[in-house]
Design a protein around this motif. Sequence first.
Motif, PDB file in Angstrom:
ATOM      1  N   ARG A 183      69.601 107.367 -46.658  1.00 49.93           N
ATOM      2  CA  ARG A 183      70.662 107.536 -47.652  1.00 49.93           C
ATOM      3  C   ARG A 183      71.221 108.963 -47.605  1.00 49.93           C
ATOM      4  N   LEU A 184      70.335 109.941 -47.490  1.00 55.61           N
ATOM      5  CA  LEU A 184      70.770 111.348 -47.465  1.00 55.61           C
ATOM      6  C   LEU A 184      71.558 111.704 -46.213  1.00 55.61           C
ATOM      7  N   THR A 185      71.200 111.088 -45.095  1.00 58.45           N
ATOM      8  CA  THR A 185      71.819 111.461 -43.822  1.00 58.45           C
ATOM      9  C   THR A 185      72.881 110.474 -43.353  1.00 58.45           C
ATOM     10  N   GLY A 186      72.993 109.333 -44.032  1.00 55.63           N
ATOM     11  CA  GLY A 186      73.926 108.303 -43.598  1.00 55.63           C
ATOM     12  C   GLY A 186      73.449 107.568 -42.359  1.00 55.63           C
ATOM     13  N   ALA A 187      72.161 107.611 -42.107  1.00 53.90           N
ATOM     14  CA  ALA A 187      71.598 107.002 -40.896  1.00 53.90           C
ATOM     15  C   ALA A 187      71.509 105.485 -41.014  1.00 53.90           C
ATOM     16  N   GLN A 188      71.517 104.855 -39.854  1.00 56.10           N
ATOM     17  CA  GLN A 188      71.279 103.423 -39.762  1.00 56.10           C
ATOM     18  C   GLN A 188      69.772 103.221 -39.723  1.00 56.10           C
ATOM     19  N   LEU A 189      69.269 102.238 -40.459  1.00 56.51           N
ATOM     20  CA  LEU A 189      67.840 101.996 -40.563  1.00 56.51           C
ATOM     21  C   LEU A 189      67.432 100.772 -39.755  1.00 56.51           C
ATOM     22  N   TYR A 190      66.420 100.943 -38.923  1.00 61.50           N
ATOM     23  CA  TYR A 190      65.798  99.848 -38.170  1.00 61.50           C
ATOM     24  C   TYR A 190      64.382  99.689 -38.709  1.00 61.50           C
ATOM     25  N   VAL A 191      63.992  98.462 -38.989  1.00 62.43           N
ATOM     26  CA  VAL A 191      62.637  98.176 -39.458  1.00 62.43           C
ATOM     27  C   VAL A 191      61.965  97.293 -38.414  1.00 62.43           C
ATOM     28  N   ALA A 192      60.808  97.736 -37.932  1.00 60.49           N
ATOM     29  CA  ALA A 192      60.088  96.982 -36.904  1.00 60.49           C
ATOM     30  C   ALA A 192      58.707  96.583 -37.396  1.00 60.49           C
ATOM     31  N   HIS A 193      58.319  95.393 -37.019  1.00 58.96           N
ATOM     32  CA  HIS A 193      56.972  94.895 -37.299  1.00 58.96           C
ATOM     33  C   HIS A 193      56.373  94.466 -35.969  1.00 58.96           C
ATOM     34  N   VAL A 194      55.160  94.936 -35.702  1.00 56.50           N
ATOM     35  CA  VAL A 194      54.502  94.626 -34.437  1.00 56.50           C
ATOM     36  C   VAL A 194      53.433  93.563 -34.662  1.00 56.50           C
ATOM     37  N   ILE A 195      53.514  92.493 -33.882  1.00 60.21           N
ATOM     38  CA  ILE A 195      52.476  91.465 -33.910  1.00 60.21           C
ATOM     39  C   ILE A 195      51.416  91.834 -32.874  1.00 60.21           C
ATOM     40  N   ASP A 196      50.185  91.963 -33.345  1.00 58.30           N
ATOM     41  CA  ASP A 196      49.047  92.234 -32.465  1.00 58.30           C
ATOM     42  C   ASP A 196      48.110  91.041 -32.558  1.00 58.30           C
ATOM     43  N   ILE A 197      48.363  90.047 -31.750  1.00 55.85           N
ATOM     44  CA  ILE A 197      47.587  88.813 -31.804  1.00 55.85           C
ATOM     45  C   ILE A 197      46.194  88.993 -31.214  1.00 55.85           C
ATOM     46  N   LEU A 198      46.045  89.883 -30.260  1.00 54.54           N
ATOM     47  CA  LEU A 198      44.778  90.008 -29.557  1.00 54.54           C
ATOM     48  C   LEU A 198      43.704  90.758 -30.343  1.00 54.54           C
ATOM     49  N   ALA A 199      44.077  91.687 -31.194  1.00 48.15           N
ATOM     50  CA  ALA A 199      43.096  92.529 -31.879  1.00 48.15           C
ATOM     51  C   ALA A 199      42.022  91.753 -32.639  1.00 48.15           C
ATOM     52  N   PRO A 200      42.366  90.733 -33.403  1.00 49.33           N
ATOM     53  CA  PRO A 200      41.317  90.037 -34.146  1.00 49.33           C
ATOM     54  C   PRO A 200      40.299  89.310 -33.266  1.00 49.33           C
ATOM     55  N   PHE A 201      40.652  89.055 -32.010  1.00 42.48           N
ATOM     56  CA  PHE A 201      39.799  88.249 -31.149  1.00 42.48           C
ATOM     57  C   PHE A 201      38.993  89.069 -30.157  1.00 42.48           C
ATOM     58  N   GLY A 202      39.351  90.311 -29.949  1.00 45.64           N
ATOM     59  CA  GLY A 202      38.612  91.142 -29.007  1.00 45.64           C
ATOM     60  C   GLY A 202      39.024  90.893 -27.567  1.00 45.64           C
ATOM     61  N   MET A 203      38.397  91.616 -26.689  1.00 46.90           N
ATOM     62  CA  MET A 203      38.773  91.593 -25.275  1.00 46.90           C
ATOM     63  C   MET A 203      38.320  90.327 -24.550  1.00 46.90           C
ATOM     64  N   GLY A 204      37.401  89.554 -25.115  1.00 46.58           N
ATOM     65  CA  GLY A 204      36.912  88.363 -24.448  1.00 46.58           C
ATOM     66  C   GLY A 204      37.833  87.169 -24.568  1.00 46.58           C
ATOM     67  N   LEU A 205      38.961  87.338 -25.243  1.00 47.35           N
ATOM     68  CA  LEU A 205      39.879  86.232 -25.486  1.00 47.35           C
ATOM     69  C   LEU A 205      40.525  85.760 -24.187  1.00 47.35           C
ATOM     70  N   THR A 206      40.494  84.478 -23.954  1.00 44.23           N
ATOM     71  CA  THR A 206      41.148  83.933 -22.767  1.00 44.23           C
ATOM     72  C   THR A 206      42.318  83.025 -23.132  1.00 44.23           C
ATOM     73  N   TYR A 207      42.366  82.582 -24.391  1.00 40.46           N
ATOM     74  CA  TYR A 207      43.426  81.655 -24.789  1.00 40.46           C
ATOM     75  C   TYR A 207      43.727  81.858 -26.269  1.00 40.46           C
ATOM     76  N   VAL A 208      45.005  81.983 -26.603  1.00 39.14           N
ATOM     77  CA  VAL A 208      45.439  82.065 -27.992  1.00 39.14           C
ATOM     78  C   VAL A 208      46.241  80.808 -28.284  1.00 39.14           C
ATOM     79  N   PRO A 209      45.793  79.976 -29.222  1.00 38.15           N
ATOM     80  CA  PRO A 209      46.509  78.732 -29.516  1.00 38.15           C
ATOM     81  C   PRO A 209      47.948  78.992 -29.961  1.00 38.15           C
ATOM     82  N   ALA A 210      48.851  78.153 -29.500  1.00 38.05           N
ATOM     83  CA  ALA A 210      50.272  78.287 -29.835  1.00 38.05           C
ATOM     84  C   ALA A 210      50.489  78.226 -31.343  1.00 38.05           C
ATOM     85  N   GLU A 211      49.684  77.427 -32.045  1.00 35.55           N
ATOM     86  CA  GLU A 211      49.818  77.319 -33.503  1.00 35.55           C
ATOM     87  C   GLU A 211      49.510  78.656 -34.173  1.00 35.55           C
ATOM     88  N   LEU A 212      48.540  79.373 -33.622  1.00 34.35           N
ATOM     89  CA  LEU A 212      48.184  80.681 -34.181  1.00 34.35           C
ATOM     90  C   LEU A 212      49.311  81.687 -33.962  1.00 34.35           C
TER      91      LEU A 212
END
Length: 149
Positions: free
Chosen positions: A27-56
């Motif tokens: 607002r002070l600078t008149g800048a355009q604002l971009y909001v980003a959200h990053v999906i990290d699907i692998l973190a909850p499953f750890g490095m041993g994950l070989t398959y992430v279900p499409a539903e998930l």
Amino acid sequence: MYEKILVAFDGSETSKHALGEALRVARLTGAQLYVAHVIDILAPFGMGLTYVPAELIAAYREGAKRVLELARSEAKAAGMDCETELLQLQGVTDSVADCLHRCATRVGAQLVVLGTHGRRGVRRALLGSVAEELVRETDCPVLLVRGIS
């Protein structure tokens, strides 16, 4: 001053504070604002994950869309428009900070705003810090907003 500001938003209280700061600066600078959200699907499953279900993956995307809509609503309530973007890690060696850095570069952000939980000691060593990694990687200024405890 700033023409484009990227804010990382995950819906947490800390990221809500970061969004608030980003809205004030935009607002002070008149800048355009971009909001980003990053999906990290692998973190909850750890490095041993070989398959992430499409539903998930679909459930993660739906949740992320709701989070981005919350950010858009907050911006609108503050009298500002914003663009939102859903980002996803590109593989097991990718990180949230890498993803945000690529986005900031692509959109030409001159400021990145993100919340920090302020972890210290062993917790930071074990969990790492997106904020710390992003500050090291990005070429533009990074505004870190500490969550209110």
